[in-house]
Scaffold this active site. Structure first.
Site, PDB file in Angstrom:
ATOM      1  N   ALA A   1       0.756  -1.347  -0.026  1.00 46.17           N
ATOM      2  CA  ALA A   1      -0.004  -0.047   0.149  1.00 46.17           C
ATOM      3  C   ALA A   1       0.766   1.351  -0.149  1.00 46.17           C
ATOM      4  O   ALA A   1       0.702   2.200  -0.710  1.00 46.17           O
ATOM      5  CB  ALA A   1      -0.836  -0.186   1.260  1.00 46.17           C
ATOM      6  N   GLU A   2       1.882   1.224   0.877  1.00 50.19           N
ATOM      7  CA  GLU A   2       2.756   2.661   0.818  1.00 50.19           C
ATOM      8  C   GLU A   2       3.436   2.665  -0.421  1.00 50.19           C
ATOM      9  O   GLU A   2       3.559   3.949  -0.990  1.00 50.19           O
ATOM     10  CB  GLU A   2       3.853   2.541   2.057  1.00 50.19           C
ATOM     11  N   SER A   3       4.195   1.635  -0.836  1.00 46.15           N
ATOM     12  CA  SER A   3       4.649   1.776  -2.109  1.00 46.15           C
ATOM     13  C   SER A   3       3.934   2.295  -3.213  1.00 46.15           C
ATOM     14  O   SER A   3       4.097   3.209  -4.096  1.00 46.15           O
ATOM     15  CB  SER A   3       5.299   0.179  -2.725  1.00 46.15           C
TER      16      SER A   3
END
Length: 141
Positions: A62-64
């Site tokens: 998700a953060e990527s």
């Protein structure tokens, strides 16, 4: 300046080389003017001890994707992105197959981007729902 989907996907996939994203086998597969989508295989490399998709791998995905999505809105020659907060609700487990992660913009400010990020399975069932806040900074030389 018009949006170039192929160029954006190539840039994101090139950035994965020699990073955690390459280790997790994250591949960017779709992009639009307000979203970015990637996929990640679910196998033993991203399992927790019970053989399920690890929440940390889900959050890394998700953060990527959310951080890369902020590139849609900045001048990457003059600015850079930093994730400053992420939250995740894991709603369904997954043992194998593929998950798909789509980040959609909620707020696009000059210095803050807020993203809603949905991780789904192959048939569209929601696995996790995340929220990511990115700070936009001047590029350091």
């Amino acid at each position: 300046m018009s949006f170039d989907k192929d160029k954006m996907l190539q840039l994101c996939n090139d950035w994965c080389q020699n990073t955690l994203m390459e280790t997790l086998e994250i591949e960017y597969i779709d992009a639009g003017e307000d979203f970015l989508t990637a996929k990640m295989p679910v196998n033993s490399t991203v399992h927790q001890p019970l053989g399920l998709l690890h929440g940390g791998a889900t959050v890394a995905l998700a953060e990527s994707v959310g951080s890369a999505a902020s590139l849609l809105f900045i001048n990457s020659e003059k600015q850079e992105v930093r994730g400053i907060e992420i939250s995740a609700n894991h709603l369904r487990s997954k043992r194998d197959g593929t998950v798909f992660c789509t980040a959609k913009i909620i707020h696009q400010g000059r210095s803050i981007h807020l993203w809603e990020i949905k991780i789904t399975d192959e048939v569209g069932r929601l696995i996790s729902l995340c929220k990511l806040t990115n700070m936009i900074l001047p590029r350091r030389k």
